[in-house]
Design an enzyme around this catalytic site. Structure first.
Site, PDB file in Angstrom:
ATOM      1  N   PRO A   2       0.957  -1.297   0.015  1.00 47.44           N
ATOM      2  CA  PRO A   2      -0.067   0.044   0.037  1.00 47.44           C
ATOM      3  C   PRO A   2       0.799   1.084   0.002  1.00 47.44           C
ATOM      4  CG  PRO A   2      -0.495  -1.347   1.763  1.00 47.44           C
ATOM      5  CD  PRO A   2       0.635  -2.068   1.211  1.00 47.44           C
ATOM      6  N   GLU A   3       0.635   2.166  -1.069  1.00 48.72           N
ATOM      7  CA  GLU A   3       1.380   3.364  -1.015  1.00 48.72           C
ATOM      8  C   GLU A   3       0.389   4.554  -0.560  1.00 48.72           C
ATOM      9  OE1 GLU A   3       3.545   3.772  -4.707  1.00 48.72           O
ATOM     10  OE2 GLU A   3       3.716   1.642  -4.967  1.00 48.72           O
TER      11      GLU A   3
END
Ligand SMILES: [Zn+2]
Length: 281
Positions: A2-3
């Site tokens: 997840p960014e």
């Protein structure tokens, strides 16, 4: 992994349902997943959630008494809201039962690869001084000048620098490749070779891409889901990430794929020339 857009999507969804919620109980399935205290009161049992904070790829929930729970999402973390007494999916390590506006529901923190963690802090000041001081400015608020100062004299490649969370927090492989493509910067160029104009352009493109990705609920490549379990859709608009050897959407040349900092990196050698025509002032 997840960014920023994926973590922001999760955080906004949780905030919609959990602000004002009282935590009725906490169940820890895997104590090793908690860093520091595993005392239920420290993990928010009995507390009321007042607000959410995010910096880079991490977020916190803060209670009305000021205590904080920090969520590090690792490589595969997700936090989803589930009906009361739901059977936890495999790899759910911590489960909170919440009550808000007469509704009882649960919050499940799942992390199959276990690189993430949860940690309790006494207050937000501690989070900022102990956990977040190591992080650079958040990618949505960093200025071109801040990035310019970090690139100054850096012999590291621009792609490597962008993945360094102490320089810019929130960018990972997807959004580094997409923003370098949009700003026509070759990922293997040295940081110090970028001109002011290129850095200005890069920052503008990066923020635009991050905001568009947030509007789409993030990119779901493997497992990202928002707080209600819905997949994101931004992956449909990726121009380079995951598209190695496919034609460039701008010029038609086949996209190149290489390794940089042990991460697969995709770019167009025509649209992103290695040798910039401009020189740094
Ligand atoms: Zn191209």
């Amino acid at each position: 992994m997840p960014e920023l857009p994926e973590v922001e999507t999760i955080c906004r969804g949780l905030a919609q349902h959990c602000v004002g919620a009282k935590v009725l109980s906490v169940r820890v399935m895997r104590p090793q997943f908690i860093r520091g205290s595993i005392n239920p009161a420290d993990l928010f049992s009995g507390l009321t959630i007042e607000r959410f904070h995010r910096h880079g790829k991490q977020f916190c929930l803060e209670s009305t008494r000021g205590r904080v729970l920090l969520f590090h999402m690792g490589m595969s973390g997700s936090v989803t809201l589930r009906p009361f007494q739901s059977k936890p999916a495999p790899h759910v390590h911590v489960l909170w039962t919440l009550s808000n506006n007469g509704k009882i529901f649960e919050m499940h923190h799942k992390d199959p690869r276990r690189f993430g963690y949860v940690r309790a802090y006494e207050n937000m000041q501690f989070v900022r001084e102990i956990a977040w001081f190591k992080l650079g400015p958040d990618a949505l608020s960093i200025t071109a000048n801040e990035l310019f100062l970090s690139l100054n004299n850096s012999r590291r490649r621009i792609k490597t620098i962008l993945l360094d969370q102490s320089i810019i927090a929130g960018v990972g492989n997807i959004y580094a490749d997409e923003s370098l493509f949009q700003s026509k910067i070759h990922p293997l160029r040295k940081g110090s070779s970028l001109t002011r104009a290129e850095i200005n352009q890069f920052i503008a493109e990066l923020k635009l891409i991050l905001k568009q990705a947030i509007r789409c609920g993030g990119s779901t490549i493997q497992s990202h889901a928002d707080a209600l379990g819905n997949a994101g859709t931004y992956q449909a608009t990726h121009l380079v990430y995951g598209r190695g050897k496919e034609p460039c959407t701008i010029c038609g040349a086949l996209l190149k794929q290489t390794q940089c900092s042990q991460r697969t990196t995709v770019y167009c050698s025509v649209c992103q020339p290695r040798n910039s025509k401009t020189h740094r002032l």
